[in-house]
Design a protein around this motif. Structure first.
Motif, short mmCIF file in Angstrom:
data_model
loop_
_atom_site.label_atom_id
_atom_site.label_comp_id
_atom_site.label_asym_id
_atom_site.label_seq_id
_atom_site.Cartn_x
_atom_site.Cartn_y
_atom_site.Cartn_z
N LEU A 98 0.78 -1.10 0.03
CA LEU A 98 -0.07 0.04 0.01
C LEU A 98 0.92 1.31 -0.11
O LEU A 98 0.82 2.29 -0.56
CB LEU A 98 -0.80 0.00 1.07
N LEU A 99 1.92 1.05 0.68
CA LEU A 99 2.79 2.47 0.81
C LEU A 99 3.56 2.60 -0.56
O LEU A 99 3.62 3.88 -0.89
CB LEU A 99 3.96 2.08 1.80
N PHE A 100 3.64 1.56 -1.45
CA PHE A 100 4.13 1.95 -2.74
C PHE A 100 2.99 2.07 -3.80
O PHE A 100 3.36 2.07 -4.81
CB PHE A 100 5.21 0.54 -3.28
N ARG A 101 1.80 2.10 -3.21
CA ARG A 101 0.82 2.22 -4.22
C ARG A 101 0.55 1.14 -5.38
O ARG A 101 0.08 1.35 -6.14
CB ARG A 101 0.65 3.60 -4.85
N PHE A 102 1.06 0.01 -4.98
CA PHE A 102 0.78 -1.33 -5.85
C PHE A 102 -0.83 -1.59 -5.73
O PHE A 102 -1.43 -1.89 -6.70
CB PHE A 102 1.38 -2.32 -5.22
N TYR A 103 -1.30 -1.19 -4.52
CA TYR A 103 -3.06 -1.14 -4.24
C TYR A 103 -3.29 0.18 -3.71
O TYR A 103 -2.60 0.77 -2.93
CB TYR A 103 -3.34 -2.60 -3.44
N GLU A 104 -4.62 0.46 -3.89
CA GLU A 104 -5.11 1.60 -3.01
C GLU A 104 -6.05 1.09 -1.96
O GLU A 104 -6.94 0.06 -2.14
CB GLU A 104 -5.89 2.56 -3.90
N ILE A 110 -2.52 7.64 3.93
CA ILE A 110 -1.03 7.28 4.38
C ILE A 110 -0.31 8.80 3.78
O ILE A 110 -0.59 9.14 2.64
CB ILE A 110 -0.33 6.09 3.42
N TYR A 111 0.43 9.20 4.74
CA TYR A 111 1.09 10.36 4.54
C TYR A 111 2.45 10.34 4.54
O TYR A 111 3.23 9.36 5.64
CB TYR A 111 0.77 11.53 5.60
N ILE A 112 3.34 10.90 3.73
CA ILE A 112 4.85 10.88 3.89
C ILE A 112 5.35 12.35 4.23
O ILE A 112 4.70 13.06 3.23
CB ILE A 112 5.49 10.16 2.78
N ASP A 113 6.10 12.66 5.23
CA ASP A 113 6.19 14.11 5.54
C ASP A 113 4.78 14.90 5.31
O ASP A 113 5.19 16.14 4.79
CB ASP A 113 7.27 14.63 4.46
N GLY A 114 3.79 14.59 5.89
CA GLY A 114 2.50 15.27 5.76
C GLY A 114 1.79 15.20 4.41
O GLY A 114 0.80 15.94 4.59
N GLU A 115 2.51 14.38 3.43
CA GLU A 115 1.88 14.62 2.12
C GLU A 115 0.93 13.22 1.88
O GLU A 115 1.56 12.30 2.15
CB GLU A 115 2.75 14.80 0.89
N ASP A 116 -0.43 13.57 1.53
CA ASP A 116 -1.04 12.16 1.11
C ASP A 116 -0.54 11.65 0.08
O ASP A 116 -0.43 12.13 -1.02
CB ASP A 116 -2.45 12.58 1.00
N ILE A 117 -0.13 10.09 0.09
CA ILE A 117 0.57 9.84 -1.14
C ILE A 117 -0.18 9.42 -2.17
O ILE A 117 0.13 9.37 -3.54
CB ILE A 117 1.26 8.43 -0.69
N THR A 118 -1.58 9.42 -2.12
CA THR A 118 -2.39 9.41 -3.44
C THR A 118 -2.21 10.77 -4.26
O THR A 118 -2.77 10.72 -5.30
CB THR A 118 -3.99 9.09 -3.02
N GLN A 119 -1.82 11.87 -3.64
CA GLN A 119 -1.56 12.98 -4.23
C GLN A 119 -0.35 13.34 -4.86
O GLN A 119 -0.07 14.49 -5.65
CB GLN A 119 -1.84 14.30 -3.44
N LEU A 120 0.72 12.64 -4.75
CA LEU A 120 2.03 12.61 -5.09
C LEU A 120 2.26 11.86 -6.49
O LEU A 120 1.51 10.87 -6.84
CB LEU A 120 2.95 11.91 -3.98
N SER A 121 3.11 12.46 -7.39
CA SER A 121 3.54 11.71 -8.45
C SER A 121 4.54 10.37 -8.02
O SER A 121 4.95 10.47 -7.00
CB SER A 121 4.34 12.42 -9.16
N GLN A 122 4.23 9.38 -8.65
CA GLN A 122 4.83 8.09 -8.67
C GLN A 122 6.44 8.43 -8.52
O GLN A 122 7.11 7.90 -7.77
CB GLN A 122 4.77 7.16 -9.68
N HIS A 123 6.95 9.43 -9.23
CA HIS A 123 8.40 9.81 -9.28
C HIS A 123 8.68 10.44 -7.63
O HIS A 123 9.75 9.51 -7.21
CB HIS A 123 8.76 10.73 -10.00
N ALA A 124 7.64 11.12 -7.23
CA ALA A 124 8.25 11.62 -5.94
C ALA A 124 8.08 10.54 -4.83
O ALA A 124 8.91 10.51 -4.07
CB ALA A 124 7.36 12.77 -5.50
#
Ligand code: ATP
Length: 291
Positions: A98-104, A110-124
């Motif tokens: 889930l952290l790598f968004r293989f699935y939602e 899930i947040y990294i440094d306060g950023e919702d990972i679903t809003q991040l680009s795969q690259h970031a």
């Protein structure tokens, strides 16, 4: 006789080449298999994520209607180490998927440094996390290039530094071609422990703030286990670390240990408080240390 031998010898060569190529194709598919299915949103952002702090907030996830994670919440503050333990099938690897968004996840965030990972680009997302997977894929190339894989701009000195930190230097010194030794399908076969240390060197080289160590299930002799533990300690310095553990020796020094059972967090705390609590962690520890 020679006339017969030559074509047979040639056929043997062709067979070995084809078999090698097929093994590479298999590897390629196993890599493709790991590419996340979820695409970037048109509004996806690429903020620079430098701390690697992580927060799971009320995550629930089902495969084909079967609940695998049930309301999982935990926090990994920047620079700390959190370990996930639990019986086989408890849902530990699903947390990494889930952290790598293989699935939602069906619910939660899930947040990294306060950023919702679903809003991040795969690259970031991929830049922010370095993973040491359970099973490391090695290519038919030199050890050097296998370690540099993923960080193509790393200098030889940087690769050497990562090799030292991953405690591979002694092993490489014994090889007649040193780090130019070919490994992989048609080269030297590495043991499970050596492969994981190659993956640790790769992760160190990548320099991401959040490290994920998905420990291999296969048992290691005590020398390999010690080498991995030392390499892991080096890798964890100055990083935020999430460790998915099978052998509890990897988690004794964690700031927090999350104990999963059937997709639910049933206990959390550090090693000593969990032993004192005499719950599931104590049971897992006793089973692993009774011999
Ligand atoms: P282990 O310690 O054995 O690696 P784990 O705690 O990491 O186990 P997961 O791999 O997260 O457990 O699996 C949790 C549950 O999800 C298991 O019951 C497993 O059978 C199921 N599962 C895993 N992957 C899939 C999938 N792709 N489709 C359906 N079910 C799956």
């Amino acid at each position: 006789m020679m006339q017969l031998f030559m074509p047979l010898n040639f056929l043997g060569f062709v067979y070995r080449e084809i078999r090698g190529a097929l093994a590479n194709i298999e590897r390629m598919f196993s890599l493709l298999d790991r590419v996340p299915m979820i695409e970037d949103k048109p509004s996806a952002t690429s903020p620079s994520l430098t701390q690697g702090s992580l927060r799971f907030e009320h995550i629930s996830f089902s495969y084909d209607g079967r609940k695998i994670l049930d309301d999982v919440s935990f926090e990994l503050p920047a620079g700390k180490k959190v370990a996930i333990v639990g019986d086989s099938g408890a849902g530990k690897s699903t947390i990494v998927k889930l952290l790598f968004r293989f699935y939602e996840a069906q619910s939660g965030h899930i947040y990294i440094d306060g950023e919702d990972i679903t809003q991040l680009s795969q690259h970031a997302l991929r830049q922010a996390i370095a993973i040491v997977p359970q099973d490391t894929v090695l290519f038919n190339d030199s050890l050097l290039e296998n370690i540099r894989y993923g960080s193509p701009n790393a200098t030889d000195e940087q690769v050497q530094g990562a090799i030292r930190m991953a405690h591979l230097a002694g092993f490489i010194a014994q090889l007649s071609d040193g780090w130019h030794t070919k490994v992989g399908e048609r080269g030297l076969k590495l043991s499970g422990g050596e492969k994981q240390r190659v993956a640790i060197a790769r992760a160190i080289l990548k320099g991401s703030p959040l490290l994920v160590f998905d420990e291999a299930t296969s048992s290691l002799d005590s020398h390999s286990e010690q080498a991995i533990l030392t390499a892991l300690k080096e890798m964890e310095k100055g990083h935020s670390s999430l460790v998915i553990a099978h052998r509890l020796s990897t988690v004794v020094d964690a700031d927090q240990i999350i104990v999963l059972s059937q997709g639910k967090i049933v206990e959390r705390g550090d090693h000593h408080s969990l032993l004192k609590a005499k719950g599931l962690y104590h049971k897992l520890w006793t089973v692993q240390h009774q011999y």
